[in-house]
Design a protein around this motif. Structure first.
Motif, mmCIF file in Angstrom:
data_model
loop_
_atom_site.group_PDB
_atom_site.id
_atom_site.type_symbol
_atom_site.label_atom_id
_atom_site.label_comp_id
_atom_site.label_asym_id
_atom_site.label_seq_id
_atom_site.Cartn_x
_atom_site.Cartn_y
_atom_site.Cartn_z
ATOM 1 N N ALA A 126 0.832 -1.198 0.000
ATOM 2 C CA ALA A 126 0.000 0.000 0.000
ATOM 3 C C ALA A 126 0.870 1.253 0.000
ATOM 4 O O ALA A 126 1.940 1.281 0.611
ATOM 5 N N LEU A 127 0.398 2.281 -0.680
ATOM 6 C CA LEU A 127 1.111 3.554 -0.694
ATOM 7 C C LEU A 127 0.855 4.336 0.595
ATOM 8 O O LEU A 127 1.737 5.041 1.088
ATOM 9 N N THR A 128 -0.359 4.185 1.126
ATOM 10 C CA THR A 128 -0.695 4.908 2.358
ATOM 11 C C THR A 128 -1.116 3.929 3.441
ATOM 12 O O THR A 128 -1.532 2.802 3.155
ATOM 13 N N GLN A 129 -1.026 4.364 4.680
ATOM 14 C CA GLN A 129 -1.381 3.506 5.815
ATOM 15 C C GLN A 129 -2.854 3.121 5.745
ATOM 16 O O GLN A 129 -3.728 3.982 5.649
ATOM 17 N N GLY A 130 -3.096 1.798 5.743
ATOM 18 C CA GLY A 130 -4.461 1.305 5.646
ATOM 19 C C GLY A 130 -5.141 1.609 4.332
ATOM 20 O O GLY A 130 -6.357 1.446 4.198
ATOM 21 N N SER A 131 -4.376 2.049 3.334
ATOM 22 C CA SER A 131 -4.926 2.499 2.045
ATOM 23 C C SER A 131 -6.034 3.534 2.253
ATOM 24 O O SER A 131 -7.026 3.575 1.519
ATOM 25 N N LYS A 132 -5.839 4.402 3.253
ATOM 26 C CA LYS A 132 -6.829 5.428 3.558
ATOM 27 C C LYS A 132 -6.529 6.759 2.871
ATOM 28 O O LYS A 132 -7.315 7.703 2.949
ATOM 29 N N GLY A 133 -5.355 6.865 2.232
ATOM 30 C CA GLY A 133 -5.040 8.069 1.484
ATOM 31 C C GLY A 133 -4.689 9.268 2.341
ATOM 32 O O GLY A 133 -4.774 10.406 1.867
ATOM 33 N N ILE A 134 -4.277 9.033 3.605
ATOM 34 C CA ILE A 134 -3.993 10.149 4.511
ATOM 35 C C ILE A 134 -2.502 10.260 4.817
ATOM 36 O O ILE A 134 -1.882 11.295 4.578
ATOM 37 N N ASN A 135 -1.929 9.180 5.342
ATOM 38 C CA ASN A 135 -0.511 9.182 5.712
ATOM 39 C C ASN A 135 0.248 8.154 4.888
ATOM 40 O O ASN A 135 -0.210 7.017 4.724
ATOM 41 N N MET A 136 1.407 8.522 4.380
ATOM 42 C CA MET A 136 2.204 7.612 3.565
ATOM 43 C C MET A 136 2.717 6.456 4.410
ATOM 44 O O MET A 136 3.121 6.637 5.566
ATOM 45 N N ALA A 137 2.699 5.262 3.860
ATOM 46 C CA ALA A 137 3.222 4.087 4.549
ATOM 47 C C ALA A 137 4.757 4.098 4.506
ATOM 48 O O ALA A 137 5.368 4.938 3.840
ATOM 49 N N GLU A 138 5.366 3.153 5.209
ATOM 50 C CA GLU A 138 6.835 3.063 5.268
ATOM 51 C C GLU A 138 7.353 2.376 4.000
ATOM 52 O O GLU A 138 7.666 1.180 3.990
ATOM 53 N N LEU A 139 7.446 3.142 2.932
ATOM 54 C CA LEU A 139 7.739 2.572 1.616
ATOM 55 C C LEU A 139 9.111 1.911 1.570
ATOM 56 O O LEU A 139 9.257 0.791 1.060
ATOM 57 N N TYR A 140 10.115 2.584 2.065
ATOM 58 C CA TYR A 140 11.477 2.048 1.958
ATOM 59 C C TYR A 140 11.603 0.721 2.709
ATOM 60 O O TYR A 140 12.176 -0.245 2.182
ATOM 61 N N ASP A 141 11.076 0.654 3.930
ATOM 62 C CA ASP A 141 11.143 -0.590 4.696
ATOM 63 C C ASP A 141 10.458 -1.725 3.954
ATOM 64 O O ASP A 141 10.940 -2.868 3.945
ATOM 65 N N MET A 142 9.318 -1.429 3.339
ATOM 66 C CA MET A 142 8.579 -2.479 2.628
ATOM 67 C C MET A 142 9.324 -2.914 1.373
ATOM 68 O O MET A 142 9.307 -4.094 1.017
ATOM 69 N N GLN A 143 9.977 -1.977 0.693
ATOM 70 C CA GLN A 143 10.769 -2.377 -0.467
ATOM 71 C C GLN A 143 11.928 -3.280 -0.042
ATOM 72 O O GLN A 143 12.231 -4.269 -0.713
ATOM 73 N N GLN A 144 12.567 -2.950 1.069
ATOM 74 C CA GLN A 144 13.664 -3.776 1.573
ATOM 75 C C GLN A 144 13.199 -5.190 1.916
ATOM 76 O O GLN A 144 13.970 -6.143 1.866
ATOM 77 N N SER A 145 11.918 -5.327 2.232
ATOM 78 C CA SER A 145 11.356 -6.642 2.561
ATOM 79 C C SER A 145 10.824 -7.383 1.345
ATOM 80 O O SER A 145 10.394 -8.529 1.460
ATOM 81 N N GLY A 146 10.798 -6.710 0.166
ATOM 82 C CA GLY A 146 10.403 -7.415 -1.052
ATOM 83 C C GLY A 146 9.271 -6.811 -1.850
ATOM 84 O O GLY A 146 8.895 -7.363 -2.889
ATOM 85 N N ALA A 147 8.709 -5.689 -1.406
ATOM 86 C CA ALA A 147 7.659 -5.024 -2.205
ATOM 87 C C ALA A 147 8.268 -4.443 -3.472
ATOM 88 O O ALA A 147 9.329 -3.836 -3.437
ATOM 89 N N ILE A 148 7.587 -4.629 -4.601
ATOM 90 C CA ILE A 148 8.142 -4.157 -5.879
ATOM 91 C C ILE A 148 7.514 -2.848 -6.350
ATOM 92 O O ILE A 148 7.976 -2.251 -7.321
#
Length: 419
Positions: A126-148
């Motif tokens: 998800a780009l935002t926390q809970g896909s609620k469109g308010i706060n950006m999720a932790e993108l870098y951490d998720m990419q390091q874990s395998g998100a493409i």
């Protein structure tokens, strides 16, 4: 295991054997030999099929699996088995589970659950926390874990500055941002394409303008920020023109189109069958033709099934109350191969999506890892519920004529074939 694929026509423009009929010997997961006639031995697993063709493994960049949270719709195990038998060696899985895939641990859960299958699973977080469109999720951490990539599935980012910041931030680690093309204030409560059919049927309409306005906004933001933007499942003729112009101007933008938008129109809605309720909605024949041309000319990079299993309780209800979505893994090849040339299809499901989503390129050549889809491009049949392997049976393609059928795949040292 040693596998010998007999008399297969190779469709791979990057291979020295493109358009040639060859035998392919696979040992320990790698292509050991490609030749005109490789003698078989009793210890070999022999693969022979009518009009057998092979290509690099197909990659579907937008599928939804219920797990975690909606296992009654589809489990990861069954979804990956469906993908394999439908010809896909890789899938990108959307974040629309429960909970939403918006943390490092959630990404790792998906990858762990998919370990050992023939089809590779790549999470789109998800780009935002809970896909609620308010706060950006932790993108870098998720990419390091395998998100493409990062995107809120079927949910537009209405906050302009949030999209701007996401495009800027993702550049720090070469991240790919997805933006669903829908202006919510224009779309309103619409459930069908705004036009002649929605008026006749009394259905609230969603004008193509809702999609096009959002694309214009995102392209202006991309021009300002730089970075990489992917626009999933476009559906209108004007959207193709907007993206064509943006590419001509040097922007790093890519887009995909769903199989149902390439092949079906809002004429299907006359039966009020909720299997035809999709997001974006099915549009006109002119839009279909423009989307097909967009694939042929390279404006549209990717074809996807946009596979979205919905259980019967949420689908077999009044059209206005039904959830959006159709399954599509099983029908994607047969449907799209009916309206596009085979090589246009193959490019849009192999090399192009791998390039857009940052996966390593693959080819069919001696010494390469075997990552192969097997299919018959001339098999004609009618798609019925018996062909639907998914747990949910919400297909927009039931009773549609197909041209082409997947036999299965060889991937991750596993041969998976339809019975």
């Amino acid at each position: 295991m040693i596998t010998l694929i007999k008399s297969a026509t190779i469709i791979d423009s990057s291979s020295p054997f493109h358009h040639q009929k060859k035998d392919i010997l696979i040992q320990d997961g790698s292509i050991k030999k490609i030749d005109t006639n490789i003698p078989s031995k009793k210890e070999y697993t022999i693969v022979e099929r009518e009009n057998l063709h092979i290509s690099c493994g197909w990659f579907d960049t937008s599928i939804s699996l219920g797990e975690p949270g909606y296992e009654e719709r589809e489990t990861i195990k069954n979804g990956l088995q469906v993908a394999a038998k439908s010809g896909f060696t890789a899938v990108a899985v959307n974040a629309n589970s429960n909970p939403i895939i918006d943390t490092k641990s959630a990404v790792e859960f998906l990858i762990h659950k998919a370990h050992g299958f023939a089809t590779n699973l790549h999470p789109i977080a998800a780009l935002t926390q809970g896909s609620k469109g308010i706060n950006m999720a932790e993108l870098y951490d998720m990419q390091q874990s395998g998100a493409i990539a990062f995107g809120d599935y079927k949910k537009p980012i209405t906050h302009d500055n949030l999209m701007k910041v996401a495009l800027l931030y993702a550049q720090n680690f070469d991240g790919l941002v997805l933006s669903f093309p829908k202006n919510k204030s224009i779309a309103g409560e619409g459930i069908a394409h705004e036009g002649v059919n929605s008026t006749k049927l009394g259905l609230k309409g969603i004008p193509a303008l809702a999609e096009e306005l959002q694309i214009v906004r995102d392209l202006f933001l991309l021009e300002y920020t730089g970075g990489k933007l992917h626009i999933p499942t476009i559906s209108s003729a004007k959207s193709v023109g907007l993206i064509k112009e943006a590419k001509k101007n040097g922007l790093q933008v890519s887009c995909s189109v769903a199989a149902h938008h390439l092949t079906l129109t809002d004429n299907e809605l006359h039966e009020f069958d909720s299997n035809y309720k999709t997001n974006p909605p099915l549009r006109t024949n002119a839009d279909c033709k423009a989307l097909q041309k967009g694939v042929r000319t390279g404006v549209i990079d990717i074809i996807t099934s946009d596979h979205n299993p919905i259980d019967i309780e949420h689908k077999k209800v009044e059209f206005s109350e039904a959830k959006d979505g159709t399954i599509g893994l099983e029908s994607l090849f047969g449907a799209v191969n009916s309206v596009l040339d085979l090589e246009d299809f193959i490019e849009s499901i192999t090399s192009k999506p791998r390039a857009v989503f940052g996966l390593d390129p693959i080819t069919i050549a001696e010494g390469e890892i075997a990552n192969i889809s097997l299919f018959n491009p001339e098999k004609k049949y009618t798609f019925t519920k018996e062909h639907a392997l998914s747990t949910s049976k919400n297909s927009a393609f039931f009773n549609k004529k197909m041209n082409g059928k997947a036999y299965g795949i060889f991937s991750n040292k596993q041969l998976i074939l339809n019975s």
